[in-house]
Scaffold this motif. Structure first.
Motif, PDB file in Angstrom:
ATOM      1  N   CYS A  65     -22.221 -16.060 -17.537  1.00 50.09           N
ATOM      2  CA  CYS A  65     -23.361 -16.983 -17.658  1.00 50.09           C
ATOM      3  C   CYS A  65     -24.574 -16.447 -16.906  1.00 50.09           C
ATOM      4  N   ARG A  66     -25.736 -16.922 -17.333  1.00 50.70           N
ATOM      5  CA  ARG A  66     -26.952 -16.423 -16.686  1.00 50.70           C
ATOM      6  C   ARG A  66     -27.325 -17.227 -15.441  1.00 50.70           C
ATOM      7  N   ASP A  67     -26.820 -18.455 -15.327  1.00 55.58           N
ATOM      8  CA  ASP A  67     -27.195 -19.312 -14.196  1.00 55.58           C
ATOM      9  C   ASP A  67     -25.957 -19.563 -13.326  1.00 55.58           C
ATOM     10  N   ASN A 119     -17.951 -13.963 -28.240  1.00 56.86           N
ATOM     11  CA  ASN A 119     -19.420 -13.841 -28.217  1.00 56.86           C
ATOM     12  C   ASN A 119     -19.999 -15.187 -28.630  1.00 56.86           C
ATOM     13  N   ASN A 120     -20.084 -16.077 -27.636  1.00 50.13           N
ATOM     14  CA  ASN A 120     -20.445 -17.467 -27.925  1.00 50.13           C
ATOM     15  C   ASN A 120     -21.905 -17.807 -27.616  1.00 50.13           C
ATOM     16  N   ALA A 121     -22.449 -17.238 -26.549  1.00 47.95           N
ATOM     17  CA  ALA A 121     -23.792 -17.659 -26.093  1.00 47.95           C
ATOM     18  C   ALA A 121     -24.780 -17.565 -27.236  1.00 47.95           C
ATOM     19  N   GLN A 226     -22.206 -31.490 -31.066  1.00 50.00           N
ATOM     20  CA  GLN A 226     -23.061 -32.220 -30.117  1.00 50.00           C
ATOM     21  C   GLN A 226     -23.216 -31.433 -28.819  1.00 50.00           C
ATOM     22  N   SER A 227     -23.874 -30.262 -28.895  1.00 50.43           N
ATOM     23  CA  SER A 227     -24.044 -29.459 -27.686  1.00 50.43           C
ATOM     24  C   SER A 227     -25.456 -29.671 -27.132  1.00 50.43           C
ATOM     25  N   GLY A 228     -25.778 -28.865 -26.113  1.00 51.86           N
ATOM     26  CA  GLY A 228     -27.053 -29.098 -25.425  1.00 51.86           C
ATOM     27  C   GLY A 228     -28.210 -28.249 -25.941  1.00 51.86           C
TER      28      GLY A 228
HETATM   29  N1  LIG Z   1     -24.713 -26.567 -31.918  1.00 52.76           N
HETATM   30  C1  LIG Z   1     -24.397 -26.373 -33.185  1.00 52.76           C
HETATM   31  O1  LIG Z   1     -24.412 -27.305 -33.992  1.00 52.76           O
HETATM   32  C2  LIG Z   1     -23.980 -24.996 -33.657  1.00 52.76           C
HETATM   33  C3  LIG Z   1     -23.718 -24.810 -35.022  1.00 52.76           C
HETATM   34  C4  LIG Z   1     -23.308 -23.555 -35.470  1.00 52.76           C
HETATM   35  C5  LIG Z   1     -23.196 -22.512 -34.554  1.00 52.76           C
HETATM   36  N2  LIG Z   1     -23.479 -22.713 -33.233  1.00 52.76           N
HETATM   37  C6  LIG Z   1     -23.341 -21.566 -32.322  1.00 52.76           C
HETATM   38  O2  LIG Z   1     -22.408 -21.885 -31.297  1.00 52.76           O
HETATM   39  C7  LIG Z   1     -22.700 -21.117 -30.131  1.00 52.76           C
HETATM   40  C8  LIG Z   1     -22.652 -22.019 -28.925  1.00 52.76           C
HETATM   41  O3  LIG Z   1     -23.739 -22.922 -28.989  1.00 52.76           O
HETATM   42  P1  LIG Z   1     -23.660 -24.421 -28.492  1.00 52.76           P
HETATM   43  O4  LIG Z   1     -23.988 -25.273 -29.629  1.00 52.76           O
HETATM   44  O5  LIG Z   1     -22.405 -24.654 -27.739  1.00 52.76           O
HETATM   45  O6  LIG Z   1     -24.956 -24.486 -27.532  1.00 52.76           O
HETATM   46  P2  LIG Z   1     -25.184 -24.614 -25.970  1.00 52.76           P
HETATM   47  O7  LIG Z   1     -24.401 -25.739 -25.391  1.00 52.76           O
HETATM   48  O8  LIG Z   1     -26.671 -24.635 -25.813  1.00 52.76           O
HETATM   49  O9  LIG Z   1     -24.591 -23.264 -25.394  1.00 52.76           O
HETATM   50  C9  LIG Z   1     -25.269 -22.080 -25.443  1.00 52.76           C
HETATM   51  C10 LIG Z   1     -24.807 -21.229 -24.285  1.00 52.76           C
HETATM   52  O10 LIG Z   1     -25.457 -19.956 -24.362  1.00 52.76           O
HETATM   53  C11 LIG Z   1     -25.938 -19.632 -23.077  1.00 52.76           C
HETATM   54  N3  LIG Z   1     -27.046 -18.688 -23.115  1.00 52.76           N
HETATM   55  C12 LIG Z   1     -28.246 -18.838 -23.716  1.00 52.76           C
HETATM   56  N4  LIG Z   1     -29.014 -17.774 -23.452  1.00 52.76           N
HETATM   57  C13 LIG Z   1     -28.282 -16.935 -22.679  1.00 52.76           C
HETATM   58  C14 LIG Z   1     -28.533 -15.674 -22.084  1.00 52.76           C
HETATM   59  N5  LIG Z   1     -29.708 -15.069 -22.194  1.00 52.76           N
HETATM   60  N6  LIG Z   1     -27.553 -15.086 -21.368  1.00 52.76           N
HETATM   61  C15 LIG Z   1     -26.354 -15.708 -21.198  1.00 52.76           C
HETATM   62  N7  LIG Z   1     -26.058 -16.903 -21.730  1.00 52.76           N
HETATM   63  C16 LIG Z   1     -27.020 -17.506 -22.459  1.00 52.76           C
HETATM   64  C17 LIG Z   1     -26.374 -20.970 -22.497  1.00 52.76           C
HETATM   65  O11 LIG Z   1     -26.560 -20.860 -21.108  1.00 52.76           O
HETATM   66  P3  LIG Z   1     -27.574 -21.860 -20.315  1.00 52.76           P
HETATM   67  O12 LIG Z   1     -26.792 -23.116 -20.091  1.00 52.76           O
HETATM   68  O13 LIG Z   1     -27.887 -21.120 -19.069  1.00 52.76           O
HETATM   69  O14 LIG Z   1     -28.754 -22.077 -21.199  1.00 52.76           O
HETATM   70  C18 LIG Z   1     -25.205 -21.835 -22.917  1.00 52.76           C
HETATM   71  O15 LIG Z   1     -24.130 -21.694 -22.033  1.00 52.76           O
HETATM   72  C19 LIG Z   1     -24.054 -20.455 -30.381  1.00 52.76           C
HETATM   73  O16 LIG Z   1     -23.848 -19.110 -30.720  1.00 52.76           O
HETATM   74  C20 LIG Z   1     -24.618 -21.230 -31.572  1.00 52.76           C
HETATM   75  O17 LIG Z   1     -25.485 -20.436 -32.352  1.00 52.76           O
HETATM   76  C21 LIG Z   1     -23.857 -23.941 -32.768  1.00 52.76           C
END
Ligand SMILES: NC(=O)c1ccc[n+]([C@@H]2O[C@H](COP(=O)([O-])OP(=O)(O)OC[C@H]3O[C@@H](n4cnc5c(N)ncnc54)[C@H](OP(=O)(O)O)[C@@H]3O)[C@@H](O)[C@H]2O)c1
Length: 308
Positions: A65-67, A119-121, A226-228
């Motif tokens: 994680c970055r933070d 590779n989730n971020a 329902q993510s952030g």
């Molecule tokens: N949400 C959806 O409906 C949806 C749908 C399809 C696919 N996805 C994919 O699912 C994956 C996870 O997303 P999520 O929905 O769970 O969103 P999320 O809760 O916003 O999680 C994203 C994560 O990525 C991290 N991140 C962002 N920039 C980064 C960086 N520069 N270096 C390291 N970590 C970084 C964030 O860290 P911080 O907390 O520090 O920002 C957070 O932990 C993503 O690849 C997204 O494209 C999501």
């Protein structure tokens, strides 16, 4: 009478919503004792739920994680939810290629094994740039993970059978790659779509390159969860999205099931290079299955991250 119609209409509406949100839950309880898992951005959303599920199965889980503060808090919560002490965090900023290289150096020095890389971020479509001058979506979602996976690939091969799961999104289908403008100076949403298409090509080409070497690769789509991710937008947009998410999205724990399926299931082990939705293989649009484009993107990415 009017009241009765309103009740029937509301009930039908909620039943249709419930039907639209029906999703599979991955129930195979295969243990992962002795396996090491690395999840990028595992401090929230889908990544965090994936970490809980894999730690519950006995894996050593490292979230990158970055933070550091958010990461520490997430580690505490993952430990409680998974009832495992085997959860750690390391610092990684995918928006900075030097950070990615340094992370890999430290990881390879400290960790003797890596069996599952997730590779989730991911960043949603916003107008911003990485430290290396790429659009945030392309830089973080694709290039950062591209470099990370390449630098960790020797360890994944040593630890075969191993798996790489790259998160993508059904929005891949709204765009095609433009090799004249890979960095995508488009509407932010289109930039996001292209980065998620790049994730698919990346996972297919990785499967091709590692064929017969014990490493398998999957593109997993968690669905609308329902993510952030809305935290990157204005208050008004967040409010509107809260309503839309309440109606159409599912909890992150459910979205993570497809990732866990790709990481654990015996069925997925035989389907390297595939695209997965709702814990099962899914069909991609024909343009997203073009092996020539996947190879071209791989070579272009090698040049952009200076791997070639
Ligand atoms: N949400 C959806 O409906 C949806 C749908 C399809 C696919 N996805 C994919 O699912 C994956 C996870 O997303 P999520 O929905 O769970 O969103 P999320 O809760 O916003 O999680 C994203 C994560 O990525 C991290 N991140 C962002 N920039 C980064 C960086 N520069 N270096 C390291 N970590 C970084 C964030 O860290 P911080 O907390 O520090 O920002 C957070 O932990 C993503 O690849 C997204 O494209 C999501």
């Amino acid at each position: 009478m009017y009241l009765l119609y309103t009740v029937i209409a509301s009930l039908s509406f909620f039943l249709v919503l419930k039907w639209m949100k029906r999703r599979r839950y991955f129930t195979e309880l295969k243990r992962l004792d002795g396996k090491t898992v690395l999840i990028t951005g595992g401090n929230s959303g889908t990544g965090k739920e994936t970490a809980v599920a894999l730690a519950t199965r006995g894996a050593r889980v490292i979230i990158a994680c970055r933070d550091p503060e958010k990461a520490e808090k997430a580690v505490r919560e993952i430990k409680v939810q998974s009832r495992s002490f085997n959860v750690f965090h390391m610092e990684l900023d995918l928006a900075n290629l030097r950070s990615v290289s340094e992370f890999c150096k430290t990881f390879l020095h400290k960790e003797k094994s890596l069996h599952i890389l997730v590779n989730n971020a991911g960043m949603p479509g916003i107008l911003d740039w990485t430290d290396d001058g790429f659009s945030t979506c392309f830089g973080v979602n694709h290039l950062g993970h591209f470099l990370l996976t390449n630098l960790l690939l020797p360890r994944l091969k040593e630890c075969a059978p191993s798996r790489v799961i790259t998160l993508t999104c059904s929005s891949y289908k709204y765009q095609k790659l433009d090799f004249q403008d890979l960095n995508c100076n488009l509407l932010p949403f289109f930039t996001y779509c292209r980065s998620k298409l790049a994730n698919i090509y990346f996972s297919q080409e990785l499967a091709r390159i590692t064929e017969g070497k014990g490493v398998t690769s999957y593109a997993a789509d968690p669905g609308f969860v329902q993510s952030g991710w809305t935290c990157h937008y204005s208050f008004l947009f967040r409010m509107v999205m809260q309503v839309i998410m309440w109606m159409f999205s599912v909890p992150c724990e459910i979205g993570a099931q497809t990732v866990v399926y790709c990481a654990v299931s015996d069925e997925a082990a035989k389907l390297s290079g595939g695209y997965f939705v709702d814990c099962q293989p899914a069909t991609l649009r024909p343009f997203a299955r073009d092996a020539g484009v996947a190879k071209k993107l791989w070579e272009a990415s090698e040049r952009l991250v200076k791997l070639a």
